[in-house]
Design a protein around this motif. Structure first.
Motif, PDB file in Angstrom:
ATOM      1  N   MET A   1       0.834  -1.169   0.000  1.00  0.00           N
ATOM      2  CA  MET A   1       0.000   0.000   0.000  1.00  0.00           C
ATOM      3  C   MET A   1       0.881   1.234   0.000  1.00  0.00           C
ATOM      4  O   MET A   1       1.897   1.278   0.685  1.00  0.00           O
ATOM      5  CB  MET A   1      -0.890   0.028   1.243  1.00  0.00           C
ATOM      6  N   TYR A   2       0.445   2.243  -0.751  1.00  0.00           N
ATOM      7  CA  TYR A   2       1.145   3.525  -0.791  1.00  0.00           C
ATOM      8  C   TYR A   2       0.126   4.604  -1.092  1.00  0.00           C
ATOM      9  O   TYR A   2      -0.735   4.437  -1.954  1.00  0.00           O
ATOM     10  CB  TYR A   2       2.251   3.507  -1.852  1.00  0.00           C
ATOM     11  N   SER A   3       0.223   5.708  -0.384  1.00  0.00           N
ATOM     12  CA  SER A   3      -0.675   6.834  -0.595  1.00  0.00           C
ATOM     13  C   SER A   3       0.153   8.053  -0.965  1.00  0.00           C
ATOM     14  O   SER A   3       0.732   8.699  -0.085  1.00  0.00           O
ATOM     15  CB  SER A   3      -1.481   7.105   0.680  1.00  0.00           C
ATOM     16  N   PRO A   4       0.225   8.407  -2.252  1.00  0.00           N
ATOM     17  CA  PRO A   4       1.045   9.549  -2.659  1.00  0.00           C
ATOM     18  C   PRO A   4       0.433  10.899  -2.288  1.00  0.00           C
ATOM     19  O   PRO A   4       1.134  11.887  -2.193  1.00  0.00           O
ATOM     20  CB  PRO A   4       1.137   9.393  -4.177  1.00  0.00           C
ATOM     21  N   ALA A   5      -0.864  10.928  -2.067  1.00  0.00           N
ATOM     22  CA  ALA A   5      -1.563  12.172  -1.729  1.00  0.00           C
ATOM     23  C   ALA A   5      -2.789  11.817  -0.891  1.00  0.00           C
ATOM     24  O   ALA A   5      -3.214  10.656  -0.868  1.00  0.00           O
ATOM     25  CB  ALA A   5      -1.981  12.891  -3.009  1.00  0.00           C
ATOM     26  N   PRO A   6      -3.357  12.801  -0.212  1.00  0.00           N
ATOM     27  CA  PRO A   6      -4.571  12.512   0.563  1.00  0.00           C
ATOM     28  C   PRO A   6      -5.673  11.924  -0.318  1.00  0.00           C
ATOM     29  O   PRO A   6      -5.893  12.366  -1.437  1.00  0.00           O
ATOM     30  CB  PRO A   6      -4.990  13.872   1.105  1.00  0.00           C
ATOM     31  N   ARG A   7      -6.337  10.903   0.188  1.00  0.00           N
ATOM     32  CA  ARG A   7      -7.449  10.218  -0.466  1.00  0.00           C
ATOM     33  C   ARG A   7      -7.068   9.484  -1.763  1.00  0.00           C
ATOM     34  O   ARG A   7      -7.914   9.194  -2.596  1.00  0.00           O
ATOM     35  CB  ARG A   7      -8.605  11.168  -0.722  1.00  0.00           C
ATOM     36  N   VAL A   8      -5.772   9.214  -1.946  1.00  0.00           N
ATOM     37  CA  VAL A   8      -5.291   8.432  -3.092  1.00  0.00           C
ATOM     38  C   VAL A   8      -4.485   7.267  -2.526  1.00  0.00           C
ATOM     39  O   VAL A   8      -3.515   7.484  -1.810  1.00  0.00           O
ATOM     40  CB  VAL A   8      -4.397   9.276  -4.024  1.00  0.00           C
ATOM     41  N   VAL A   9      -4.900   6.045  -2.848  1.00  0.00           N
ATOM     42  CA  VAL A   9      -4.213   4.863  -2.313  1.00  0.00           C
ATOM     43  C   VAL A   9      -3.924   3.892  -3.457  1.00  0.00           C
ATOM     44  O   VAL A   9      -4.807   3.564  -4.238  1.00  0.00           O
ATOM     45  CB  VAL A   9      -5.069   4.156  -1.235  1.00  0.00           C
ATOM     46  N   HIS A  10      -2.659   3.472  -3.539  1.00  0.00           N
ATOM     47  CA  HIS A  10      -2.263   2.428  -4.482  1.00  0.00           C
ATOM     48  C   HIS A  10      -2.147   1.138  -3.674  1.00  0.00           C
ATOM     49  O   HIS A  10      -1.357   1.049  -2.744  1.00  0.00           O
ATOM     50  CB  HIS A  10      -0.917   2.739  -5.134  1.00  0.00           C
ATOM     51  N   GLU A  11      -2.940   0.155  -4.052  1.00  0.00           N
ATOM     52  CA  GLU A  11      -2.958  -1.110  -3.320  1.00  0.00           C
ATOM     53  C   GLU A  11      -2.814  -2.259  -4.314  1.00  0.00           C
ATOM     54  O   GLU A  11      -3.451  -2.269  -5.365  1.00  0.00           O
ATOM     55  CB  GLU A  11      -4.273  -1.234  -2.549  1.00  0.00           C
ATOM     56  N   ARG A  12      -1.964  -3.200  -3.981  1.00  0.00           N
ATOM     57  CA  ARG A  12      -1.737  -4.369  -4.842  1.00  0.00           C
ATOM     58  C   ARG A  12      -1.899  -5.635  -4.013  1.00  0.00           C
ATOM     59  O   ARG A  12      -1.501  -5.681  -2.860  1.00  0.00           O
ATOM     60  CB  ARG A  12      -0.318  -4.365  -5.412  1.00  0.00           C
ATOM     61  N   LEU A  13      -2.445  -6.654  -4.623  1.00  0.00           N
ATOM     62  CA  LEU A  13      -2.552  -7.972  -3.997  1.00  0.00           C
ATOM     63  C   LEU A  13      -1.682  -8.910  -4.822  1.00  0.00           C
ATOM     64  O   LEU A  13      -1.914  -9.083  -6.022  1.00  0.00           O
ATOM     65  CB  LEU A  13      -4.008  -8.437  -3.977  1.00  0.00           C
ATOM     66  N   LEU A  14      -0.671  -9.509  -4.182  1.00  0.00           N
ATOM     67  CA  LEU A  14       0.289 -10.343  -4.898  1.00  0.00           C
ATOM     68  C   LEU A  14       0.342 -11.750  -4.321  1.00  0.00           C
ATOM     69  O   LEU A  14       0.172 -11.939  -3.124  1.00  0.00           O
ATOM     70  CB  LEU A  14       1.699  -9.742  -4.786  1.00  0.00           C
ATOM     71  N   SER A  15       0.611 -12.703  -5.190  1.00  0.00           N
ATOM     72  CA  SER A  15       0.935 -14.069  -4.770  1.00  0.00           C
ATOM     73  C   SER A  15       2.395 -14.288  -5.125  1.00  0.00           C
ATOM     74  O   SER A  15       2.760 -14.285  -6.299  1.00  0.00           O
ATOM     75  CB  SER A  15       0.063 -15.085  -5.503  1.00  0.00           C
ATOM     76  N   LEU A  16       3.221 -14.452  -4.098  1.00  0.00           N
ATOM     77  CA  LEU A  16       4.657 -14.545  -4.301  1.00  0.00           C
ATOM     78  C   LEU A  16       5.179 -15.872  -3.773  1.00  0.00           C
ATOM     79  O   LEU A  16       4.553 -16.501  -2.925  1.00  0.00           O
ATOM     80  CB  LEU A  16       5.359 -13.399  -3.562  1.00  0.00           C
ATOM     81  N   SER A  17       6.338 -16.263  -4.261  1.00  0.00           N
ATOM     82  CA  SER A  17       6.961 -17.488  -3.762  1.00  0.00           C
ATOM     83  C   SER A  17       7.614 -17.219  -2.407  1.00  0.00           C
ATOM     84  O   SER A  17       7.814 -16.075  -2.017  1.00  0.00           O
ATOM     85  CB  SER A  17       7.996 -17.987  -4.764  1.00  0.00           C
ATOM     86  N   ALA A  18       7.956 -18.274  -1.702  1.00  0.00           N
ATOM     87  CA  ALA A  18       8.585 -18.145  -0.382  1.00  0.00           C
ATOM     88  C   ALA A  18       9.982 -17.558  -0.532  1.00  0.00           C
ATOM     89  O   ALA A  18      10.673 -17.785  -1.527  1.00  0.00           O
ATOM     90  CB  ALA A  18       8.654 -19.506   0.294  1.00  0.00           C
ATOM     91  N   GLY A  19      10.400 -16.770   0.456  1.00  0.00           N
ATOM     92  CA  GLY A  19      11.740 -16.213   0.468  1.00  0.00           C
ATOM     93  C   GLY A  19      11.885 -14.892  -0.256  1.00  0.00           C
ATOM     94  O   GLY A  19      13.004 -14.421  -0.454  1.00  0.00           O
ATOM     95  N   VAL A  20      10.787 -14.272  -0.646  1.00  0.00           N
ATOM     96  CA  VAL A  20      10.827 -12.996  -1.363  1.00  0.00           C
ATOM     97  C   VAL A  20      11.034 -11.867  -0.360  1.00  0.00           C
ATOM     98  O   VAL A  20      10.438 -11.853   0.714  1.00  0.00           O
ATOM     99  CB  VAL A  20       9.524 -12.787  -2.164  1.00  0.00           C
ATOM    100  N   THR A  21      11.884 -10.902  -0.704  1.00  0.00           N
ATOM    101  CA  THR A  21      12.126  -9.761   0.166  1.00  0.00           C
ATOM    102  C   THR A  21      11.133  -8.644  -0.133  1.00  0.00           C
ATOM    103  O   THR A  21      10.410  -8.685  -1.140  1.00  0.00           O
ATOM    104  CB  THR A  21      13.554  -9.219  -0.017  1.00  0.00           C
TER     105      THR A  21
END
Length: 107
Positions: A1-21
């Motif tokens: 999640m990241y909000s560059p400005a008030p009332r603006v939100v960038h949200e991503r849902l990811l499926s990643l393999s184990a051991g990802v940083t």
């Protein structure tokens, strides 16, 4: 999640393999390419957290972790609250805004 400005939100849902940083997850999400202003090499400007707790870009993720990127504050929260209180006036805000009829001031 990241909000560059008030009332603006960038949200991503990811499926990643184990051991990802954290950094690998952000790169795979495309968020760093979409928001080039994010510079994680400057920890005093942008803070990376997992569920609100500070972490590093090299932290290995676990299942259901939520990565949050905090941008720097534009205004000190104490100053903003003080300015709002002055703008609203003492009669409409604060601890003593609602008084009982006939009560002493401050009660």
């Amino acid at each position: 999640m990241y909000s560059p400005a008030p009332r603006v939100v960038h949200e991503r849902l990811l499926s990643l393999s184990a051991g990802v940083t954290v950094m690998q997850a952000l790169q795979q999400s495309g968020l760093l390419a979409e928001c080039p202003e994010i510079d994680l090499s400057q920890p005093d400007v942008f803070t990376v957290c997992i569920w609100g707790k500070k972490t590093t870009p090299t932290h290995v993720l676990r299942d259901l972790d939520r990565i949050e990127i905090f941008r720097p504050l534009t205004v000190d929260p104490k100053v903003a609250r003080r300015e709002r209180f002055q703008k609203q006036g003492t009669s409409r805000a604060g601890l003593f805004s609602k008084r009982r009829a006939g009560a002493k001031p401050g009660y």
